[in-house]
Design a protein around this motif. Structure first.
Motif, PDB file in Angstrom:
ATOM      1  N   ILE A 182      60.621  62.085  77.922  1.00  0.00           N
ATOM      2  CA  ILE A 182      60.079  62.848  79.051  1.00  0.00           C
ATOM      3  C   ILE A 182      60.103  61.988  80.311  1.00  0.00           C
ATOM      4  CG2 ILE A 182      57.648  62.244  78.718  1.00  0.00           C
ATOM      5  CD1 ILE A 182      59.095  65.681  79.715  1.00  0.00           C
ATOM      6  N   SER A 183      59.935  60.683  80.152  1.00  0.00           N
ATOM      7  CA  SER A 183      60.038  59.779  81.291  1.00  0.00           C
ATOM      8  C   SER A 183      61.469  59.759  81.831  1.00  0.00           C
ATOM      9  CB  SER A 183      59.619  58.363  80.885  1.00  0.00           C
ATOM     10  OG  SER A 183      59.834  57.439  81.932  1.00  0.00           O
ATOM     11  N   ALA A 184      62.445  59.750  80.913  1.00  0.00           N
ATOM     12  CA  ALA A 184      63.843  59.755  81.335  1.00  0.00           C
ATOM     13  C   ALA A 184      64.179  61.047  82.080  1.00  0.00           C
ATOM     14  CB  ALA A 184      64.755  59.587  80.123  1.00  0.00           C
ATOM     15  N   LEU A 185      63.693  62.186  81.579  1.00  0.00           N
ATOM     16  CA  LEU A 185      63.923  63.463  82.257  1.00  0.00           C
ATOM     17  C   LEU A 185      63.314  63.443  83.661  1.00  0.00           C
ATOM     18  CD1 LEU A 185      64.719  66.454  82.420  1.00  0.00           C
ATOM     19  CD2 LEU A 185      62.579  66.995  81.222  1.00  0.00           C
ATOM     20  N   HIS A 186      62.077  63.008  83.752  1.00  0.00           N
ATOM     21  CA  HIS A 186      61.386  62.975  85.045  1.00  0.00           C
ATOM     22  C   HIS A 186      62.133  62.084  86.042  1.00  0.00           C
ATOM     23  CE1 HIS A 186      57.185  63.064  87.092  1.00  0.00           C
ATOM     24  NE2 HIS A 186      58.128  62.885  87.994  1.00  0.00           N
ATOM     25  N   LYS A 187      62.528  60.905  85.596  1.00  0.00           N
ATOM     26  CA  LYS A 187      63.186  59.966  86.506  1.00  0.00           C
ATOM     27  C   LYS A 187      64.582  60.440  86.893  1.00  0.00           C
ATOM     28  CE  LYS A 187      60.613  55.829  85.182  1.00  0.00           C
ATOM     29  NZ  LYS A 187      59.572  56.481  84.373  1.00  0.00           N
ATOM     30  N   ALA A 188      65.278  61.138  85.984  1.00  0.00           N
ATOM     31  CA  ALA A 188      66.602  61.658  86.330  1.00  0.00           C
ATOM     32  C   ALA A 188      66.492  62.754  87.389  1.00  0.00           C
ATOM     33  CB  ALA A 188      67.302  62.190  85.077  1.00  0.00           C
ATOM     34  N   VAL A 189      65.482  63.622  87.262  1.00  0.00           N
ATOM     35  CA  VAL A 189      65.271  64.652  88.285  1.00  0.00           C
ATOM     36  C   VAL A 189      64.911  63.997  89.611  1.00  0.00           C
ATOM     37  CG1 VAL A 189      63.821  66.586  88.988  1.00  0.00           C
ATOM     38  CG2 VAL A 189      64.627  66.439  86.628  1.00  0.00           C
ATOM     39  N   ARG A 190      63.994  63.047  89.569  1.00  0.00           N
ATOM     40  CA  ARG A 190      63.598  62.341  90.799  1.00  0.00           C
ATOM     41  C   ARG A 190      64.794  61.656  91.454  1.00  0.00           C
ATOM     42  NH1 ARG A 190      59.458  58.168  89.259  1.00  0.00           N
ATOM     43  NH2 ARG A 190      57.983  59.907  89.318  1.00  0.00           N
ATOM     44  N   GLY A 191      65.701  61.134  90.622  1.00  0.00           N
ATOM     45  CA  GLY A 191      66.884  60.446  91.129  1.00  0.00           C
ATOM     46  C   GLY A 191      68.032  61.372  91.469  1.00  0.00           C
ATOM     47  N   SER A 192      67.796  62.704  91.421  1.00  0.00           N
ATOM     48  CA  SER A 192      68.811  63.703  91.795  1.00  0.00           C
ATOM     49  C   SER A 192      70.064  63.606  90.938  1.00  0.00           C
ATOM     50  CB  SER A 192      69.173  63.570  93.281  1.00  0.00           C
ATOM     51  OG  SER A 192      68.018  63.731  94.092  1.00  0.00           O
ATOM     52  N   ASP A 193      69.912  63.214  89.658  1.00  0.00           N
ATOM     53  CA  ASP A 193      71.035  63.128  88.715  1.00  0.00           C
ATOM     54  C   ASP A 193      71.006  64.363  87.823  1.00  0.00           C
ATOM     55  OD1 ASP A 193      72.789  62.595  86.589  1.00  0.00           O
ATOM     56  OD2 ASP A 193      72.467  60.437  86.746  1.00  0.00           O
ATOM     57  N   VAL A 194      71.833  65.351  88.158  1.00  0.00           N
ATOM     58  CA  VAL A 194      71.805  66.622  87.426  1.00  0.00           C
ATOM     59  C   VAL A 194      72.206  66.429  85.966  1.00  0.00           C
ATOM     60  CG1 VAL A 194      72.824  68.922  87.282  1.00  0.00           C
ATOM     61  CG2 VAL A 194      72.240  67.956  89.511  1.00  0.00           C
ATOM     62  N   GLU A 195      73.302  65.690  85.741  1.00  0.00           N
ATOM     63  CA  GLU A 195      73.788  65.532  84.365  1.00  0.00           C
ATOM     64  C   GLU A 195      72.779  64.762  83.504  1.00  0.00           C
ATOM     65  OE1 GLU A 195      76.743  67.179  86.571  1.00  0.00           O
ATOM     66  OE2 GLU A 195      75.735  65.272  87.052  1.00  0.00           O
TER      67      GLU A 195
END
Length: 513
Positions: free
Chosen positions: A323-336
């Motif tokens: 869930i941390s990885a999902l949150h940080k990927a969204v925050r980092g604007s990384d769609v994939e």
């Protein structure tokens, strides 16, 4: 059973005292329980064939037949140990300590199949200490006390230390973990704990302070391949050296992917695939087939192993990692990246509504007023999943993840709220200014409640410029500082315009708050 000293031994209980001796505790057949003795009888029984008794499970394998491949392929030396180079490469401090036989209490933290149990075995082997395996899943504090008593006797009569290997040590509650403390401090045992969970969360501070923590990583694909190649070469001594290969190259690559960094999983899978392949060869021989089927392919491996279950623990550390990885990927604007971690969590059985709640939080924390629609999209995705369920509703979550990942980012709402909360904590009793108090009765009006309040909609630009709303001690505070991204840029312009109106009002003669 009768010992060489001519003493009749009734109901002996056998436990390992060393590699070449067996320790017996005498039982009282009349009482049906063990009796404490002032002396301990050691019967020196030579082990046939020079075998070393290290693991009680070896007694079982003699009766039950062939040992599992994963057990047969367990490394016997540090040179055979694969992976964890950051700890065990030549010259590393831990490796040098093991080679010198200098061991200390520790906890090995790593995912399944990363080598925790094997490393503990090797430490015992190199240090010439008795190895006592123990599982926190199936055994309790009473068994710990028995092991401690045997360790004291072993140290007293043989001068030999004991390594107590506690698998799944995080399964012990706080009080049970405290049972180790005095014996670790006195050096009666060297405790090696193994855990898949974060020790800082699962172990008590007193115990953790007495253990060195070593982090084991999932094995890399090249490590898994080396383990599989060695198993194919050495794991079946009965196979003729010139035998045709049972597995094609792509089948081995499929096994590496299936293992997902877990050596035990790789070897168990290989054993299942080889069993299938050998049965096919036997069937061909019985049918006297003219042509042999080709080696098993990746498709055959996938069919034999069926669907691979992802490594995911909804209650453990992996849950929080993903869930941390999902949150940080969204925050980092990384769609994939965001879509991948969403898919991992869904495939692992995570509650999609838990994910939806996190998306709502992301919309407020990381996007805020840079795109006010983000919160609406996240809430709509939650409602859509709740209405449709799986798998159809999962698409709404994916849509929300993409929207949030591509939205302009701002954490200024989050920062403003945090500062306001801190101000409320530091100033918990500031009075409400009289002019903005409620005055529902004549008495309160006489006391000045609401006096001087200016109704904003009756003012130019619907703004009572110069009117104060914070308590006296907090006036002038600025918590919300909008960014220049997305819609928040317009918010910043509006606030700047209001500030200018307030400045003019404060400088005009006759105006007061």
């Amino acid at each position: 059973m009768r010992g060489k000293v001519g003493v009749e031994v009734a109901n002996p209980t056998i436990s390992l005292a060393s590699q070449d001796s067996v320790m017996l505790r005498l039982g009282d057949p009349q009482r049906g329980s063990q009796t404490r003795l002032n002396a301990v009888l050691f019967l020196l029984l030579p082990l046939q064939g020079g075998a070393q008794l290290k693991d009680p499970s070896l007694f079982e394998t003699a009766a039950s037949g062939r040992r599992p491949l994963a057990d047969r392929m367990r490394p016997r030396t540090l040179e055979e140990f694969v992976g964890q180079e950051h700890l065990l490469a030549p010259g590393k401090p831990l490796r040098r300590a093991i080679e010198r036989g200098e061991v200390h209490s520790m906890v090995l933290w790593g995912p399944p199949g990363s080598g925790k149990t094997t490393l503990a075995y090797l430490i015992a082997r190199y240090s010439d200490r008795h190895f006592e395996p123990f599982s926190a899943v199936t055994e309790g504090v009473q068994r710990v006390r028995e092991i401690i008593e045997q360790a004291q006797q072993r140290l007293r009569y043989e001068g030999r230390g004991t390594i107590l290997f506690c698998d799944e040590i995080h399964r012990f509650n706080k009080a049970q973990q405290d049972a180790f403390l005095p014996w670790v401090e006195r050096g009666v045992i060297t405790l090696i704990g193994a855990t898949t969970e974060n020790p800082s969360f699962e172990l008590t501070p007193p115990l953790l302070s007495r253990l060195a923590v070593y982090v084991l990583e999932p094995l890399a694909p090249e490590h898994i391949r080396r383990i599989l190649d060695r198993a194919l070469k050495e794991g079946d001594p009965e196979a003729p050296p010139d035998a045709e290969p049972l597995l094609a190259e792509d089948a081995l690559e499929a096994l590496v992917r299936y293992a997902d960094g877990d050596a035990r999983r790789a070897l168990n899978a290989l054993e299942a695939v080889l069993f299938h392949a050998r049965r096919r060869r036997v069937a061909e021989a019985a049918a006297k087939a003219e042509r042999r089927a080709p080696p098993l392919s990746a498709a055959d491996v996938e069919e034999i192993l069926a669907k691979r279950l992802p490594r995911y623990d909804k209650a453990g550390e992996e849950h929080f990692n993903l869930i941390s990885a999902l949150h940080k990927a969204v925050r980092g604007s990384d769609v994939e990246g965001a879509l991948y971690w969403l898919a991992r969590m869904i495939a692992g059985g995570e509650d999609p509504l838990y994910i939806a709640r996190r998306l709502v939080r992301i919309a407020s924390e990381d996007i805020g007023l840079a795109d006010p629609r983000a919160l609406s999209v996240a809430l709509a995705a939650k409602d859509a999943y709740h209405f449709l369920g799986s798998p159809e509703g999962e698409l709404a979550l994916a849509e929300a993840v993409i929207y949030l990942a591509t939205a302009p980012k701002s954490n200024r709402v989050y920062e403003a709220w945090s500062e306001a909360v801190e101000a409320a904590r530091e100033h918990p009793a500031e009075p409400v200014p009289l002019h903005i108090r409620n005055a529902p009765t004549p008495l309160l009006e006489k006391l000045g409640y609401g006096a001087g309040y200016r109704y904003d909609h009756a003012e130019p630009h619907a703004l009572a410029a110069g009117q104060e709303y914070l308590p006296e001690g907090l006036r002038g505070a600025k918590w919300y500082r909008p960014s220049d991204r997305g819609y928040e840029k317009k918010v910043a312009e509006r606030i700047a315009w209001w500030e200018e109106l307030k400045r003019r009002a404060s400088s005009a003669p006759g105006e007061s708050g």
